[in-house]
Design an enzyme around this catalytic site. Structure first.
Site, PDB file in Angstrom:
ATOM      1  N   HIS A   1      -3.851   4.097 -11.813  1.00  0.00           N
ATOM      2  CA  HIS A   1      -2.256   4.020 -10.565  1.00  0.00           C
ATOM      3  C   HIS A   1      -1.505   2.211 -11.654  1.00  0.00           C
ATOM      4  CE1 HIS A   1      -0.100   1.168  -7.646  1.00  0.00           C
ATOM      5  NE2 HIS A   1      -0.433   2.363  -6.585  1.00  0.00           N
TER       6      HIS A   1
ATOM      7  N   ASN B   1       2.944   3.542   3.122  1.00  0.00           N
ATOM      8  CA  ASN B   1       3.368   5.421   3.372  1.00  0.00           C
ATOM      9  C   ASN B   1       2.664   5.908   4.345  1.00  0.00           C
ATOM     10  OD1 ASN B   1       3.737   5.009  -0.122  1.00  0.00           O
ATOM     11  ND2 ASN B   1       1.621   5.215  -0.275  1.00  0.00           N
TER      12      ASN B   1
ATOM     13  N   ASP C   1      -1.959  -4.829 -10.591  1.00  0.00           N
ATOM     14  CA  ASP C   1      -2.373  -3.378 -10.087  1.00  0.00           C
ATOM     15  C   ASP C   1      -3.361  -3.736 -11.006  1.00  0.00           C
ATOM     16  OD1 ASP C   1      -2.102  -0.861  -9.833  1.00  0.00           O
ATOM     17  OD2 ASP C   1      -0.325  -1.063  -9.248  1.00  0.00           O
TER      18      ASP C   1
ATOM     19  N   SER D   1       4.700   2.971  -3.912  1.00  0.00           N
ATOM     20  CA  SER D   1       4.206   2.655  -5.437  1.00  0.00           C
ATOM     21  C   SER D   1       5.140   3.668  -6.610  1.00  0.00           C
ATOM     22  CB  SER D   1       3.226   2.914  -6.028  1.00  0.00           C
ATOM     23  OG  SER D   1       1.817   1.779  -5.167  1.00  0.00           O
TER      24      SER D   1
END
Length: 382
Positions: free
Chosen positions: A164, A255, A131, A318
């Site tokens: 994130h 998404n 990430d 996520s």
């Protein structure tokens, strides 16, 4: 193959590099050819420092070059598979501004993780989060983080400059004070693998190198809360090699509110692909769904850690993926012998049905269902 000519060509290209926006992944069809070329490359790096820009993946048996090789002579292409690198993005959007969070966020309670903590907290399970890095000074994460790796700047810790990765890490293994949050598996160990920049963007080649690092460092789970729309053979191959090495790969579905499609790498059958649900156990309005989704988990208005010692609410598959990775960690702490295939089967068998008119079949014709940590442990524990 003419190794000398091939490497001399790369040397010339490396010396002229002005931008890293064009990259090429070079896979070797024969392991012996990769090893010989790698040996010669390492020797050249001592004389030509710019050759250090060429990175290698032993797991994929590939070189990664920060330039296009469209003009590589045909005489140098024998036994090579060239693939253009591609960009990948994280699967999350802000739900609101900074918020004051409860000690145990709703998603963690919803999947009944606290009901498992008397039996398992994920102790000694090693989870890599590929990430944007992690906030090493965050009170929620101080006891949860191992050193990890920074693929964008190997000389630095994988510090998070986006948020994130810190959010994902908090949901998986936050272990904060009374002012912080508790994640699904608060005693699991997170290895931040920084492949994404401050904009939440990465290249496939960085993901490949991240997975390579994870396998070499014997992690148990790889959390991949990101995706892309197009296939990539190199990414497919390295994910498959991770599975063969016994690593559980958990990936977010995307998404885009699509009913018959999910992003890569979640679309690969070697992963556990995760869609998002809301508080009502319905498929979230933004989540991809359908036959390529293995399981769902809370992904709407998820409270978790944020950079600067703060907390934030986020939406996305996520966020759902981090709940599943944490649940698997709770199980693996009790059953380290389980294979990735067995874990996927247990997740499905122990899950609760999704309550939604938007139900669509999961992989293999199984009805969509949501992870439940308590049921998972009851079914999978010895």
């Amino acid at each position: 193959m003419d190794y000398a000519r091939f490497l001399n060509f790369i040397q010339e290209k490396t010396g002229a590099v002005a931008s890293k926006k064009q990259r090429t992944i070079i896979r070797f069809a024969r392991p012996a050819a990769y090893q010989e070329c790698l040996r010669q490359l390492n020797r050249m790096k001592r004389s030509f420092p710019q050759m250090r820009l060429i990175r290698s993946s032993s797991l994929l048996q590939a070189f990664i070059c920060p330039f296009s090789l469209a003009d590589l002579p045909q005489s140098c292409r024998k036994g090579l598979i060239l693939e253009q690198d591609a960009q990948v993005s994280v699967h999350a959007v802000p739900a609101s501004g900074m918020v004051t969070t409860p000690e145990i966020p709703w998603g963690v309670r919803h999947i009944q993780a606290p009901d498992v903590w008397s039996s398992s907290t994920g102790y000694q399970v090693r989870i890599a989060v590929i990430d944007t890095g992690a906030d090493f000074s965050h009170p929620d994460l101080r006891h949860s983080l191992a050193r990890g790796v920074n693929l964008l700047n190997p000389n630095m810790l994988p510090h998070d400059d986006n948020g994130h990765g810190t959010h994902i890490t908090g949901t998986i293994a936050g272990a904060g004070s009374m002012q912080g949050i508790l994640g699904v598996a608060p005693r699991a160990t997170i290895y931040p693998v920084k492949a994404f920049d401050h904009n939440g963007a990465a290249y496939v080649s960085d993901i490949i190198l991240g997975i390579d690092w994870c396998v070499r460092n014997q992690v148990d789970i790889i959390n991949m809360s990101f995706g892309m729309k197009s296939k990539n053979k190199s990414l497919f191959n390295v994910v498959n090699k991770a599975l063969q090495a016994g690593v559980v790969v958990v990936a977010s579905a995307g998404n885009d509110n699509k009913s018959r499609s999910v992003d890569y790498p979640a679309r690969y059958p070697q992963t556990i692909s995760v869609g998002a649900t809301d508080r009502s156990r319905k498929i979230a309005r933004f989540s991809n769904s359908g036959p390529h989704v293995d399981i769902y988990a809370p992904g709407e208005k998820i409270y978790s850690s944020w950079i600067g010692g703060r907390h934030k609410e986020m939406n996305g598959t996520s966020m759902a993926t981090s709940h599943v990775s944490g649940s698997i960690a709770l199980l693996l702490a009790l059953r380290p012998d389980l294979t990735p295939t067995e874990i996927k089967q247990l997740l499905r068998k122990s899950a609760r049905p999704v309550l939604s008119a938007r139900k669509r079949s999961a992989r293999g014709g199984i009805s969509p269902s949501e992870v439940n940590a308590l049921r998972l442990i009851k079914r999978g524990a010895p």
